[in-house]
Scaffold this motif. Structure first.
Motif, PDB file in Angstrom:
ATOM      1  N   THR A  95      10.243 -10.397   3.394  1.00  0.00           N
ATOM      2  CA  THR A  95       9.068  -9.528   3.378  1.00  0.00           C
ATOM      3  C   THR A  95       9.194  -8.542   4.626  1.00  0.00           C
ATOM      4  N   SER A  96       9.502  -9.193   5.919  1.00  0.00           N
ATOM      5  CA  SER A  96       9.538  -8.264   7.151  1.00  0.00           C
ATOM      6  C   SER A  96      11.033  -7.369   6.891  1.00  0.00           C
ATOM      7  N   ASN A  97      11.904  -7.808   6.290  1.00  0.00           N
ATOM      8  CA  ASN A  97      13.077  -7.162   6.221  1.00  0.00           C
ATOM      9  C   ASN A  97      12.800  -6.007   5.283  1.00  0.00           C
ATOM     10  N   GLN A  98      12.060  -6.192   4.169  1.00  0.00           N
ATOM     11  CA  GLN A  98      11.879  -5.164   3.183  1.00  0.00           C
ATOM     12  C   GLN A  98      10.905  -3.958   3.844  1.00  0.00           C
ATOM     13  N   ALA A  99       9.885  -4.323   4.580  1.00  0.00           N
ATOM     14  CA  ALA A  99       8.909  -3.546   5.294  1.00  0.00           C
ATOM     15  C   ALA A  99       9.917  -2.788   6.377  1.00  0.00           C
ATOM     16  N   LEU A 100      10.836  -3.141   7.170  1.00  0.00           N
ATOM     17  CA  LEU A 100      11.457  -2.447   8.050  1.00  0.00           C
ATOM     18  C   LEU A 100      12.289  -1.454   7.228  1.00  0.00           C
ATOM     19  N   GLN A 101      13.059  -1.747   6.126  1.00  0.00           N
ATOM     20  CA  GLN A 101      13.500  -0.901   5.244  1.00  0.00           C
ATOM     21  C   GLN A 101      12.728   0.243   4.728  1.00  0.00           C
ATOM     22  N   ALA A 102      11.541  -0.179   4.290  1.00  0.00           N
ATOM     23  CA  ALA A 102      10.676   0.790   3.607  1.00  0.00           C
ATOM     24  C   ALA A 102      10.202   1.747   4.761  1.00  0.00           C
ATOM     25  N   SER A 103       9.972   1.406   6.065  1.00  0.00           N
ATOM     26  CA  SER A 103       9.673   2.277   6.836  1.00  0.00           C
ATOM     27  C   SER A 103      10.292   3.571   7.190  1.00  0.00           C
ATOM     28  N   SER A 104      11.522   3.480   6.720  1.00  0.00           N
ATOM     29  CA  SER A 104      12.542   4.747   6.673  1.00  0.00           C
ATOM     30  C   SER A 104      12.093   5.700   5.761  1.00  0.00           C
ATOM     31  N   LEU A 105      11.329   5.191   4.542  1.00  0.00           N
ATOM     32  CA  LEU A 105      10.879   6.173   3.594  1.00  0.00           C
ATOM     33  C   LEU A 105       9.797   7.038   3.922  1.00  0.00           C
ATOM     34  N   VAL A 106       8.961   6.735   4.949  1.00  0.00           N
ATOM     35  CA  VAL A 106       7.813   7.570   5.284  1.00  0.00           C
ATOM     36  C   VAL A 106       8.400   8.989   5.662  1.00  0.00           C
ATOM     37  N   GLY A 107       7.470   9.792   4.808  1.00  0.00           N
ATOM     38  CA  GLY A 107       7.744  11.240   4.887  1.00  0.00           C
ATOM     39  C   GLY A 107       8.766  11.768   4.038  1.00  0.00           C
ATOM     40  N   ARG A 108       9.442  10.822   3.293  1.00  0.00           N
ATOM     41  CA  ARG A 108      10.633  11.205   2.322  1.00  0.00           C
ATOM     42  C   ARG A 108       9.814  11.148   0.818  1.00  0.00           C
ATOM     43  N   ASP A 109      10.636  11.723  -0.047  1.00  0.00           N
ATOM     44  CA  ASP A 109      10.083  11.822  -1.372  1.00  0.00           C
ATOM     45  C   ASP A 109      10.962  10.723  -2.101  1.00  0.00           C
ATOM     46  N   VAL A 110      10.326  10.024  -3.209  1.00  0.00           N
ATOM     47  CA  VAL A 110      10.588   9.107  -3.870  1.00  0.00           C
ATOM     48  C   VAL A 110      10.263   9.194  -5.386  1.00  0.00           C
ATOM     49  N   LEU A 111      11.198   8.678  -6.372  1.00  0.00           N
ATOM     50  CA  LEU A 111      10.694   9.070  -7.789  1.00  0.00           C
ATOM     51  C   LEU A 111       9.847   7.914  -8.311  1.00  0.00           C
ATOM     52  N   VAL A 112       8.771   7.948  -8.964  1.00  0.00           N
ATOM     53  CA  VAL A 112       7.817   6.789  -9.386  1.00  0.00           C
ATOM     54  C   VAL A 112       7.540   7.070 -10.817  1.00  0.00           C
TER      55      VAL A 112
END
Length: 247
Positions: A95-112
């Motif tokens: 979970t910590s590793n996923q959170a670290l990777q997800a932090s790079s998404l802040v400010g970016r566009d994602v398809l949901v």
């Protein structure tokens, strides 16, 4: 401390039943003393076993196979408990590793998933539609939050697969629409009937939530009232709207 009868005959209880009774009594005593320790651990088991061996009838000792079986059972339970703790630690690490990777998404566009997109002060809304087969004409409808139709346009003929959908933020009269949430509806003729297809939209990631969602990394997405799981993100892409074919 009360003794444990290894013969299983004096009080009608088997060796393991006596251990269980001792465990329950020990747990109750520890709860009453508010020590916070409410589990029979391996050290406690060994103490009980030693006490039992010291009080057994020499003429009727505990059967070796039975004792070994009971010790193996306890060792198995103890091992499972330790393994569960290791899995919890492993899960926290993931979970910590996923959170670290997800932090790079802040400010970016994602398809949901979802056909509702957010329009800013300028620009429009972009998304993706999955077509099950080739279509001669793919139509797009744009509605506001109240369900009012603002714009219709054609994407033309499309082969099966994923296709980008773009709305430039203008209504049918060429007027720029205000910022807010809008819905993209994509449809086409299948076997002589109009069929609507699933649409996903691009949205901006505002922040990442850590330690929430039962071990899931959650994302705060612009235009969404509640966080989305990181696993729900279909693509990291670009929501910038380019040229759109006008209907």
């Amino acid at each position: 401390m009360a003794g444990i009868d290894g013969t299983g005959s004096s009080n009608g209880l088997s060796y393991i039943d006596q251990l269980k009774a001792q465990q329950e009594k020990k747990l109750q005593e520890r709860q009453d003393s508010t020590t916070g320790k409410q589990a029979l651990e391996q050290e406690d088991f060994l103490k009980l076993l030693t006490k039992q061996l010291s009080q057994q009838d020499p003429s009727k000792p505990v059967d070796n196979d039975k004792m070994i079986s009971q010790m193996a059972s306890f060792a198995t339970v103890d091992g499972i408990g330790k393994m569960n703790k290791q899995f919890d630690t492993f899960n926290e690490s993931i979970t910590s590793n996923q959170a670290l990777q997800a932090s790079s998404l802040v400010g970016r566009d994602v398809l949901v998933p979802g056909s509702t997109g957010v329009k800013g002060e300028t620009g429009g809304v972009a998304g993706m539609v999955k077509l099950p087969q080739a279509l001669d004409n793919v139509s797009v409808r744009v509605e506001n939050e109240q369900g009012q139709l603002l714009r219709t346009f054609s994407m033309g003929a499309k082969p099966p697969g994923d296709h980008r959908v773009e709305w430039d933020g203008l209504d049918d009269n060429g007027n720029a629409m205000p910022e807010g949430t809008y819905k993209l509806k994509v449809s086409g003729m299948v076997d002589g009937k109009t069929q609507e297809f699933d649409v996903s939209t691009y949205a901006n990631v505002n922040s990442v939530l850590l330690g929430n969602g039962g071990g899931n990394v959650m994302l705060n997405i612009a235009g969404f009232s509640s966080p989305l799981k990181l696993a729900e993100v279909l693509e990291v892409g670009n929501a910038d709207v380019g040229n759109v074919t006008r209907g």
